[in-house]
Design a protein around this motif. Structure first.
Motif, PDB file in Angstrom:
ATOM      1  N   GLU A 127      -8.205   3.084   3.261  1.00  0.00           N
ATOM      2  CA  GLU A 127      -8.588   3.053   4.674  1.00  0.00           C
ATOM      3  C   GLU A 127     -10.083   3.315   4.843  1.00  0.00           C
ATOM      4  O   GLU A 127     -10.752   2.659   5.647  1.00  0.00           O
ATOM      5  CB  GLU A 127      -7.784   4.086   5.468  1.00  0.00           C
ATOM      6  CG  GLU A 127      -6.335   3.692   5.696  1.00  0.00           C
ATOM      7  CD  GLU A 127      -5.617   4.656   6.621  1.00  0.00           C
ATOM      8  OE1 GLU A 127      -6.106   5.813   6.741  1.00  0.00           O
ATOM      9  OE2 GLU A 127      -4.597   4.274   7.200  1.00  0.00           O
ATOM     10  N   THR A 159       0.834  -1.196   0.000  1.00  0.00           N
ATOM     11  CA  THR A 159       0.000   0.000   0.000  1.00  0.00           C
ATOM     12  C   THR A 159       0.870   1.248   0.000  1.00  0.00           C
ATOM     13  O   THR A 159       1.718   1.431   0.878  1.00  0.00           O
ATOM     14  CB  THR A 159      -0.923   0.027   1.234  1.00  0.00           C
ATOM     15  OG1 THR A 159      -1.665  -1.197   1.291  1.00  0.00           O
ATOM     16  CG2 THR A 159      -1.879   1.203   1.159  1.00  0.00           C
ATOM     17  N   ARG A 208      -3.224   4.879   0.458  1.00  0.00           N
ATOM     18  CA  ARG A 208      -3.645   5.716   1.578  1.00  0.00           C
ATOM     19  C   ARG A 208      -3.458   7.173   1.185  1.00  0.00           C
ATOM     20  O   ARG A 208      -2.487   7.534   0.518  1.00  0.00           O
ATOM     21  CB  ARG A 208      -2.789   5.440   2.818  1.00  0.00           C
ATOM     22  CG  ARG A 208      -3.150   4.180   3.579  1.00  0.00           C
ATOM     23  CD  ARG A 208      -2.382   4.131   4.892  1.00  0.00           C
ATOM     24  NE  ARG A 208      -2.789   3.005   5.741  1.00  0.00           N
ATOM     25  CZ  ARG A 208      -2.210   1.824   5.734  1.00  0.00           C
ATOM     26  NH1 ARG A 208      -1.195   1.588   4.905  1.00  0.00           N
ATOM     27  NH2 ARG A 208      -2.633   0.855   6.534  1.00  0.00           N
ATOM     28  N   ASP A 255     -10.082   6.683   0.111  1.00  0.00           N
ATOM     29  CA  ASP A 255      -8.853   5.899  -0.010  1.00  0.00           C
ATOM     30  C   ASP A 255      -9.100   4.504   0.553  1.00  0.00           C
ATOM     31  O   ASP A 255     -10.204   4.171   0.987  1.00  0.00           O
ATOM     32  CB  ASP A 255      -7.679   6.593   0.686  1.00  0.00           C
ATOM     33  CG  ASP A 255      -7.841   6.655   2.206  1.00  0.00           C
ATOM     34  OD1 ASP A 255      -8.944   6.366   2.718  1.00  0.00           O
ATOM     35  OD2 ASP A 255      -6.852   6.993   2.888  1.00  0.00           O
ATOM     36  N   VAL A 257       1.225   5.670  -0.567  1.00  0.00           N
ATOM     37  CA  VAL A 257       0.618   6.891  -0.036  1.00  0.00           C
ATOM     38  C   VAL A 257       0.404   7.859  -1.197  1.00  0.00           C
ATOM     39  O   VAL A 257       1.338   8.148  -1.954  1.00  0.00           O
ATOM     40  CB  VAL A 257       1.503   7.551   1.037  1.00  0.00           C
ATOM     41  CG1 VAL A 257       0.894   8.878   1.487  1.00  0.00           C
ATOM     42  CG2 VAL A 257       1.678   6.617   2.230  1.00  0.00           C
TER      43      VAL A 257
END
Length: 693
Positions: free
Chosen positions: A177, A88, A151, A175, A90
Motif C-alpha cells: 500500500e 495480496t 499489506r 508494504d 496480510v
C-alpha cells in the motif's frame, strides 16, 4: 492505477529481473523495491544480498540489503518478506516484528563481533558484518527497512524508534500500500511533514513572507543552528535535493571554515555564511503571523554542506551548547505540489549557479534527454531472427512514463504497445548512464551507485553537448542501444556460468568492469580499429565470438574483485575505487585473432558519424522553423512591441521578426529561425512571458 494492478505490474517486473539475472524472486523483489526507494530519496546506493541464518543462542539472523553511502553517516539495513502470491496477503504484526528482529540480531552480532565465528570470510554477509563492526563508533543512526509485497496488519502501522549500543535505530515499514501511494504521488517522493513546534515551541519559527504569486511564496528566516542540525540528524539525506545529496561526498567531514566560526565567533555565523535555500510544497503558519509551525516536503537545494557540517560539529562536540548562538539565513520557496517537479529543479539549478554544481546536474528536462526520447519513439529497431515485425527501444525520460503511457490505452492498443515497445527494451536515465559510462571505462564510477554515476554522466554529456550538440544524433542513439544490448547480454550469460553460480555475488560490479575491460582491450590491442556497434544494433544481439571473449574477461574480473589480497575487504566498496579499475585495466589478456578480425575500420565509423551529425544539423534547422510556425501571429506581434519598447534585439532581428508578424512576405531561413528563437530567449530574460523558445 488500482493497487491490485500496481502489485501485478510490480511482480511482473520482479519476474523479468529474476529471469534476466538468474536471481531468486525474493532477491529480485528487494532489488526492484530498493530502486524505487532510491529514486524517492530514501537510499543512495543499495547492495542486495541473501543471508538468513542462526546466531548466538539460536537467534534468527536475516539481511537482504544495505546502504552504507549516506551523507549523514547513517547506515540502512534492509530485510524482505516476499510472498509472490497472486492475491495480496496480510503480513501479521507478529511476523513483521519477528522479521525486523532478525535483522536487528544480525546488526547486534556484527557490532560485537560474535557473527564472525565459523563464517565464510568471502561471503557478502561476512563483509557487511565486518564493515558494520569497524564503523560502529562513527554511525549516526541505523535505519532498518522492512519491505513486503503484502499489506501490513492494521495493528502495525508505525513502530517507535529503538537504539543499538546508544545509537538510534529507526524502523521503516514499506508494504504494498505504501509503495502504491508513492507511485501515485505527484512528486515521486513520500511527503515529509515536519512540525517545527517540537523544536521551537508553539510560537514556531519567525519568518518574513517577502513574495507571493499564484505559483510560489517566498519566506526569509533565521534558523537556529541547533534546529538545522537536529533536523538533519532526524531526517538525514531526505532533506537534501537529489543533486545536492549526490555532491555531498565528504561523509562525516566538516567544512574547516564552518567549524572555526562555530567555535570562535558563533555570533558572526549569520554574517559569514551564505545560508541555505530550500523548497517546500506547503507550510503552516501561526495564526495572524508568518511564523512557520510546519513544513511539508522540505528540500534543501543549496547549503547541504552547511547543514551536514553543523550536524557533525554538534555530534563531535563535547559542549552541547556549541550551536546555541549559531543562526543560519534561509530562503524558503513554497511551490504548489503540481508544479514542484518542474520548478524545484530550476530553483536548485539557479541557487547553485555560483557553485561547482553545474547546470548539467539538473538534467531531467534537458535537451539531451528530450532528444533521446524522440529517437526512441521513432527509430525502428531491426526485427530479431524469427520475428515478423520491428520494435522500438523505449527511453523513459520521467519516472513511471512507460506504465503511465501504456495504462492510458484500451486493451487492444495496449497489446500493440507491448509489441512495439517490449518491456525488456525499456531503459531509463540511470540505465543509459550505466551502459555508456561502463563503455567509457569508468566502472568504478558505475559501481559508486546510480546517483553518483548519473551525475558524472550528466557532466560528461553537458561538456560534449556544449562543444557539439549535433554529435548526439540517431547514430549516437543506436550506438547507445548497442551498448545496452552488450551490457545486458554479458549479464545474462555471466549468471549462467559455473564460477558465478558458486558465489552468486557482485554481478553488477562484474558486468560493469567486464564491459570497461573489453573497451580497454579494443583500444589497446585493436590498432585503431573499433568494436562494430552498428552490427550489434542491426542484429539486436551480440555475436558468439564476442560473448566468448566477454566471459573470459568476466572470469578474470571476478577473480580480481574478490582477490584475498585486495586492500578493501568489502568487494562492493573495493569496486568503487579507481585503484581497483587500474588493476583490472593493467591485467594482461590477449584478444583472439578471430575477435580482432571482427573489429571495423575507424574511417567507416567516422563517416557514419559525420553523416549523422550533418543530418542532425538539418533536423535542428527544420525543427526550429516548425517551432516558429507553431506560434500564432498575434504572439509574434506582441513580441515585436515588447522588443521595440524594451530595446531587445537589433534592427536585423526586427526585420526577421517581421517575416512572422506579416509585415514582410516569406518565411525565415534556418539561420534566421535560430536567430529569431534566440531573440525570444533574450525577451524572456527581460520579462516577456507570452511564449518561450
Amino acid at each position: 492505477m488500482e493497487i491490485t494492478d500496481y502489485r501485478s505490474n510490480l511482480l511482473s517486473t520482479v519476474g523479468s529481473i529474476a529471469d534476466a539475472e538468474g536471481e531468486f524472486l525474493a532477491t529480485a523483489f528487494t532489488q526492484r523495491c530498493t530502486e524505487i526507494l532510491t529514486e524517492a530519496g530514501e537510499f543512495d546506493d543499495v547492495v542486495t544480498l541473501d543471508f538468513e541464518g542462526v546466531g548466538a543462542r539460536r537467534r534468527k539472523l536475516k539481511v537482504n540489503g544495505y546502504d552504507l553511502e549516506n551523507a549523514d553517516n547513517s547506515v540502512a539495513l534492509i530485510v524482505t518478506s516476499f510472498s509472490g502470491t497472486s492475491e495480496t496477503g496480510v503480513l501479521s504484526s507478529t511476523d513483521a516484528k519477528s522479521t525486523l528482529k532478525a535483522v536487528q540480531n544480525f546488526l547486534s552480532e556484527a557490532r560485537d563481533g560474535s557473527f564472525f565465528e565459523g563464517r565464510e570470510e568471502s561471503s557478502a554477509a561476512f563483509q557487511l558484518a565486518y564493515d558494520l563492526h569497524h564503523r560502529a563508533a562513527n554511525v549516526s543512526r541505523y535505519r532498518i527497512y522492512l519491505l513486503t509485497d503484502d499489506r501490513l496488519s492494521s495493528r502495525l502501522r508505525e513502530l517507535p524508534p529503538e537504539s543499538e549500543s546508544g545509537i538510534p535505530v529507526d524502523l521503516h515499514l514499506w508494504d504494498i500500500e505504501r509503495f502504491h501511494q508513492l507511485q501515485e504521488s505527484q512528486s515521486g517522493r513520500e511527503p515529509l511533514l515536519i512540525d517545527l513546534r517540537a523544536w521551537t515551541g508553539d510560537g514556531g519559527l519567525p519568518a518574513l513572507e517577502v513574495e507571493a504569486t499564484n505559483e510560489v511564496k517566498t519566506y526569509l528566516a533565521s534558523v537556529p543552528g541547533n534546529l538545522l542540525a537536529s533536523l538533519y540528524g532526524r531526517y538525514g539525506s531526505r532533506l537534501l535535493e537529489s543533486n545536492v545529496r549526490s555532491y555531498l561526498t565528504n561523509r562525516g567531514k566538516v567544512n574547516k571554515g564552518i567549524r572555526e566560526t562555530v567555535f570562535a565567533t558563533p555570533e558572526r555565523f549569520m554574517a559569514f555564511n551564505n545560508g541555505i535555500t530550500a523548497t517546500a510544497t506547503s507550510v503552516q503558519t501561526k495564526d495572524g503571523s508568518s511564523s512557520l509551525i510546519a513544513i511539508e516536503d522540505l528540500q534543501i537545494v543549496n547549503g547541504g554542506q552547511t547543514t551536514a557540517s553543523l550536524f557533525f560539529v554538534d555530534k563531535e562536540s563535547k559542549d552541547k551548547s556549541s550551536l546555541d548562538r549559531v543562526h543560519v539565513p534561509m530562503k524558503l520557496v513554497v511551490v504548489a505540489p503540481e508544479l514542484a517537479s518542474d520548478l524545484v529543479p530550476s530553483i536548485s539549478r539557479f541557487a547553485n549557479s555560483q557553485n561547482a554544481v553545474s547546470a548539467a546536474d539538473f538534467f531531467s528536462n534537458s535537451p539531451f534527454h528530450v532528444r533521446i526520447e524522440e529517437f526512441s519513439r521513432r527509430v525502428l529497431a531491426p526485427a530479431v531472427a524469427g520475428a515478423t515485425y520491428d520494435t522500438k527501444w523505449y527511453y523513459e525520460r520521467t519516472r513511471g512514463q512507460y506504465e503511465n503511457e501504456r495504462n492510458k490505452l484500451p486493451a487492444a492498443s495496449a497489446a500493440r504497445f507491448d509489441n512495439q515497445y517490449p518491456k525488456h527494451q525499456k531503459f531509463d536515465k540511470p540505465a543509459l548512464a550505466k551502459y555508456v559510462m561502463s563503455w567509457e571505462q569508468r566502472p568504478h564510477t558505475v559501481s559508486g551507485g546510480a546517483q553518483k554515476n548519473f551525475i558524472a554522466f550528466a557532466d560528461m554529456v553537458a561538456k560534449r553537448w556544449e562543444k557539439d550538440e549535433s554529435a548526439f544524433n540517431e547514430t549516437y542513439f543506436k550506438e547507445a542501444v548497442a551498448k545496452a544490448i552488450l551490457f545486458n547480454s554479458i549479464r545474462a550469460h555471466v549468471v549462467k556460468t559455473s564460477w558465478y553460480q558458486e558465489e552468486r555475488a557482485y554481478l553488477a560490479n562484474i558486468v560493469a568492469y567486464t564491459v570497461a575491460k573489453l573497451a580497454h582491450l579494443v583500444e589497446t590491442q585493436g590498432r585503431g580499429r573499433l568494436l562494430n556497434l552498428d552490427q550489434i544494433w542491426r542484429r539486436q544481439a551480440v555475436s558468439e565470438s564476442l560473448l566468448d571473449v566477454a566471459l573470459d574477461v568476466a572470469s578474470a574480473v571476478q577473480k580480481i574483485l574478490t582477490n584475498e589480497q585486495r586492500p578493501v575487504r568489502n568487494v562492493t566498496e573495493w569496486a568503487k575505487k579507481v585503484e581497483c579499475w587500474n588493476i583490472v585495466a593493467a591485467y594482461q589478456i590477449a584478444l583472439p585473432l578471430e575477435f580482432l578480425a571482427s573489429l571495423v575500420d575507424p574511417s567507416a565509423v567516422a563517416e557514419t558519424r559525420r553523416n549523422a551529425r550533418q543530418t542532425q544539423k538539418i533536423d535542428n534547422g527544420i525543427n526550429q522553423q516548425m517551432r516558429l510556425l507553431e506560434v500564432p501571429a498575434a504572439h509574434w506581434i506582441e513580441l515585436r512591441d515588447f522588443a521595440l519598447s524594451n530595446r531587445v534585439g537589433s534592427p536585423t532581428d526586427i526585420g526577421i521578426l517581421d517575416l512572422m508578424t506579416g509585415r514582410r512576405p516569406g518565411l525565415p531561413s534556418e539561420r534566421q529561425a535560430a536567430r529569431l528563437l534566440a531573440l525570444v530567449g533574450a525577451a524572456n530574460a527581460k520579462g516577456f512571458k507570452t511564449f518561450s523558445p
